[in-house]
Enzyme design. Structure first.
Site: not given
Length: 263
Positions: A67, A115, A209
Site C-alpha cells: 500500500h 501487503d 508502514s
C-alpha cells in the site's frame, strides 16, 4: 534442485478490510534510535518527503508494504539508507533512486492481504557497518504469544502533532492469532500470513508502514495496518509475515536480473 533454495543462496551471496485497516507506523511509546543500530532501515521518499519505511534485504533490494506503492513513475521516488535523522547531515546517509516498484501480484487493497512491495534500487549499495541488509525469516514458524520484537519508524509519535526527525524504536510483544481473531479484536480477519503485536499505549501506527518487525535479529514481518486509532489494547497493529512469500521475493529479485533497465 529446489529453485527457491538456489535463489536464496544467490541472495545471501549478494547481501554478504472490514476491520478498518489503515497504514501504520507512528511509533507510540518508543525512544530515539542510535547510529548504526538500524543499518537495514530504509526511508522511502517521494519528492524528498518520507512516505513509508522499508528494510534492506540485499545490496539492491528493499522490502516494504504494497500500500506504499506510488502508482506513478519512479522519477521522484528514492530510498534513504544509513539514516537516523531524516534531515540532519550524517556520515553514513545515502539516497538512491528507485528503479522498479513491484507489489505482490495478489495484493488486495481493501483487506490488505499480501501487503508486500519490492523496490529495486538504481544501483548496488556499498555495504558498511551503517548500511547493510537484514536476513529475513524463510521458515513458516509460529512466533510465540508474548515474544518481544523490535519495530521502528519515523511516523508521528502522538495522535496529533509533528512527526519526529529521529528514528523511533520500540520493543513490542506479539499477540497470538487466536486472540487477535476474537470478535472484540479483529473478528477472524487475521489470516495465517499475518500477525498482531501491541502493548498498552505502545504501538506502530499511521504514517510509517513498510518497516520491519525484527525478532532475534531477523525480519519476520512488515508493518501493515490496523484500527483507525492506535495503541488500543484490543486493536493491535497488524503485520504481514515474510516467510510465506519467500519464493515470490527470491524469484522476483532473480527475474529482475534478466530484464533490461526501465527507461
Amino acid at each position: 534442485m529446489n529453485i527457491s533454495r538456489v535463489l536464496f543462496a544467490v541472495v545471501l551471496v549478494l547481501t554478504v478490510s472490514t476491520y478498518e485497516c489503515r497504514p501504520r507506523g507512528r511509533i507510540l511509546g518508543g525512544q530515539d534510535s542510535k547510529e548504526k543500530t538500524w543499518p537495514f532501515m530504509a526511508s522511502i521518499q517521494k519528492n524528498e518527503v518520507h512516505q513509508c519505511g522499508g528494510v534492506l534485504i540485499s545490496d539492491k533490494w528493499v522490502l516494504s508494504a504494497a500500500h506504499c506503492a506510488t502508482d506513478s513513475n519512479n522519477s521522484s521516488l528514492h530510498v534513504m539508507l544509513g539514516a537516523i535523522s531524516l534531515t540532519k547531515p550524517e556520515q553514513y546517509k545515502i539516497v538512491l533512486k528507485v528503479e522498479r516498484e513491484i507489489p505482490h501480484p495478489l495484493y488486495n487493497s481493501t483487506k490488505k492481504h499480501h501487503d508486500l512491495l519490492l523496490l529495486e534500487l538504481s544501483e548496488k549499495v556499498t555495504l558498511s557497518e551503517a548500511v547493510k541488509p537484514l536476513p529475513f525469516e524463510t521458515e513458516n514458524i509460529d512466533i510465540p504469544d508474548g515474544k518481544r520484537c523490535l519495530v521502528a519508524g519515523w511516523g508521528q509519535m502522538k495522535s496529533t502533532g509533528k512527526k519526529p526527525d529521529t528514528l523511533q524504536e520500540l520493543w513490542i510483544p506479539v499477540i497470538s492469532r487466536d486472540v487477535c481473531n476474537r470478535r472484540n479484536y479483529y473478528d477472524n480477519e487475521i489470516t495465517p500470513n499475518m500477525i498482531c503485536a501491541i502493548e498498552a499505549k505502545k504501538d506502530s501506527c499511521e504514517g510509517d508502514s513498510g518497516g520491519p518487525l525484527v525478532c532475534d535479529g531477523i525480519a519476520v514481518a512488515i508493518v501493515q495496518g490496523g484500527y483507525r486509532r492506535c495503541g488500543l489494547s484490543k486493536k493491535p497493529g497488524i503485520y504481514t509475515l515474510i516467510a510465506p512469500y519467500k519464493s515470490w521475493i527470491m524469484e522476483t529479485m532473480y527475474n529482475a536480473t534478466l530484464l533490461p533497465s526501465p527507461l
